[in-house]
Write an enzyme that holds these catalytic residues in place. Sequence first.
Site, PDB file in Angstrom:
ATOM      1  N   ASP A  39      27.224 -18.752   8.066  1.00  0.00           N
ATOM      2  CA  ASP A  39      28.305 -18.709   9.046  1.00  0.00           C
ATOM      3  C   ASP A  39      27.713 -18.544  10.443  1.00  0.00           C
ATOM      4  O   ASP A  39      26.582 -18.064  10.594  1.00  0.00           O
ATOM      5  CB  ASP A  39      29.244 -17.535   8.735  1.00  0.00           C
ATOM      6  CG  ASP A  39      30.644 -17.739   9.299  1.00  0.00           C
ATOM      7  OD1 ASP A  39      31.556 -18.015   8.496  1.00  0.00           O
ATOM      8  OD2 ASP A  39      30.818 -17.628  10.518  1.00  0.00           O
ATOM      9  N   ASP A  54      24.832 -22.762  12.418  1.00  0.00           N
ATOM     10  CA  ASP A  54      25.936 -23.555  12.932  1.00  0.00           C
ATOM     11  C   ASP A  54      25.850 -24.930  12.294  1.00  0.00           C
ATOM     12  O   ASP A  54      24.824 -25.611  12.415  1.00  0.00           O
ATOM     13  CB  ASP A  54      25.820 -23.666  14.457  1.00  0.00           C
ATOM     14  CG  ASP A  54      26.993 -24.378  15.098  1.00  0.00           C
ATOM     15  OD1 ASP A  54      27.701 -25.143  14.416  1.00  0.00           O
ATOM     16  OD2 ASP A  54      27.186 -24.184  16.319  1.00  0.00           O
ATOM     17  N   TYR A 146      43.050 -33.807  12.578  1.00  0.00           N
ATOM     18  CA  TYR A 146      42.680 -33.006  11.412  1.00  0.00           C
ATOM     19  C   TYR A 146      42.784 -33.830  10.135  1.00  0.00           C
ATOM     20  O   TYR A 146      41.881 -33.812   9.286  1.00  0.00           O
ATOM     21  CB  TYR A 146      43.581 -31.778  11.340  1.00  0.00           C
ATOM     22  CG  TYR A 146      43.265 -30.837  10.211  1.00  0.00           C
ATOM     23  CD1 TYR A 146      42.140 -30.028  10.252  1.00  0.00           C
ATOM     24  CD2 TYR A 146      44.098 -30.754   9.093  1.00  0.00           C
ATOM     25  CE1 TYR A 146      41.845 -29.159   9.215  1.00  0.00           C
ATOM     26  CE2 TYR A 146      43.814 -29.887   8.051  1.00  0.00           C
ATOM     27  CZ  TYR A 146      42.687 -29.096   8.110  1.00  0.00           C
ATOM     28  OH  TYR A 146      42.391 -28.241   7.086  1.00  0.00           O
ATOM     29  N   LYS A 150      39.893 -34.879   7.227  1.00  0.00           N
ATOM     30  CA  LYS A 150      40.002 -34.496   5.823  1.00  0.00           C
ATOM     31  C   LYS A 150      40.110 -35.717   4.918  1.00  0.00           C
ATOM     32  O   LYS A 150      39.671 -35.685   3.759  1.00  0.00           O
ATOM     33  CB  LYS A 150      41.185 -33.548   5.624  1.00  0.00           C
ATOM     34  CG  LYS A 150      40.988 -32.203   6.316  1.00  0.00           C
ATOM     35  CD  LYS A 150      39.694 -31.511   5.875  1.00  0.00           C
ATOM     36  CE  LYS A 150      39.520 -30.134   6.507  1.00  0.00           C
ATOM     37  NZ  LYS A 150      38.310 -29.438   6.034  1.00  0.00           N
ATOM     38  N   ALA A 179      47.404 -22.863   3.994  1.00  0.00           N
ATOM     39  CA  ALA A 179      46.879 -21.620   3.424  1.00  0.00           C
ATOM     40  C   ALA A 179      47.046 -20.464   4.401  1.00  0.00           C
ATOM     41  O   ALA A 179      47.077 -20.644   5.625  1.00  0.00           O
ATOM     42  CB  ALA A 179      45.406 -21.795   3.069  1.00  0.00           C
TER      43      ALA A 179
END
Length: 250
Positions: A39, A54, A146, A150, A179
């Site tokens: 992370d 990163d 987005y 995806k 979510a």
Amino acid sequence: MTDTEFGGVRALVTGGASGIGAAVVAELRERGATVAALDRSDGAADGGYAVRADVTDDDSVRAAVDEVAGRFGGLDVVVNNAGTGAQGTVEANGDDEWHRVFDVNVVGMVRVSRAALPHLRRSSRAVIVNVGSIAATAGLPQRALYSATKGAVTALTRAMAADHLAEGIRVNAVNPGTADTPWVGRLLDAADDPEAERAALEARQPHGRLVSAREIAHAVAYLASPLASSTNGVSLAVDGGMQDLRPRRG
């Protein structure tokens, strides 16, 4: 292997410090895996091993993957979870934002997978799980950029599964519905009427609520499990039936 489902399995989860990634780290550790969280932020869920990197920086990704593989003595599972969101229609974002979000959500997965493949080829239970979105297969308003990223993740998953089948490396994806994550929380906080916005997000999923991070983690664990050795090239929806169900109301 030990007598637990994930005994002896060595895993790396990107975006593992919070949200879905943290839930995946906790789930895999609970099932017996040794897990590292990659992370940009420091720290790992549940006290696990953390490495800072990163996904938009190839050098930091390669160094982090090699560090984890060196520490664990190899690598069996990679969960490509790190990602970022975007709102708006196709005209809402400029070229820089389109490049930035694709760099994180798609090329980031490429960088991590590319760095991990030499290690995965030495594993007898190698798996890559990509975290996509129901936005790849359902047209959602105000999610053009987005959704495009995806959709690319879904196509990439199938292509990778075909490319690496003969090497014994399975590649699958999980496509969550909306979510209950920190990113969605920030969207709700920024809304004019957060309660109404949450109700709208919950209402578009047939089971009437947001998907939990732990539910997504369970799906990731299934796809990553050595017991799922015949599951390959799939995108598993965890969306309360949003993609395929058309329930009658009232």
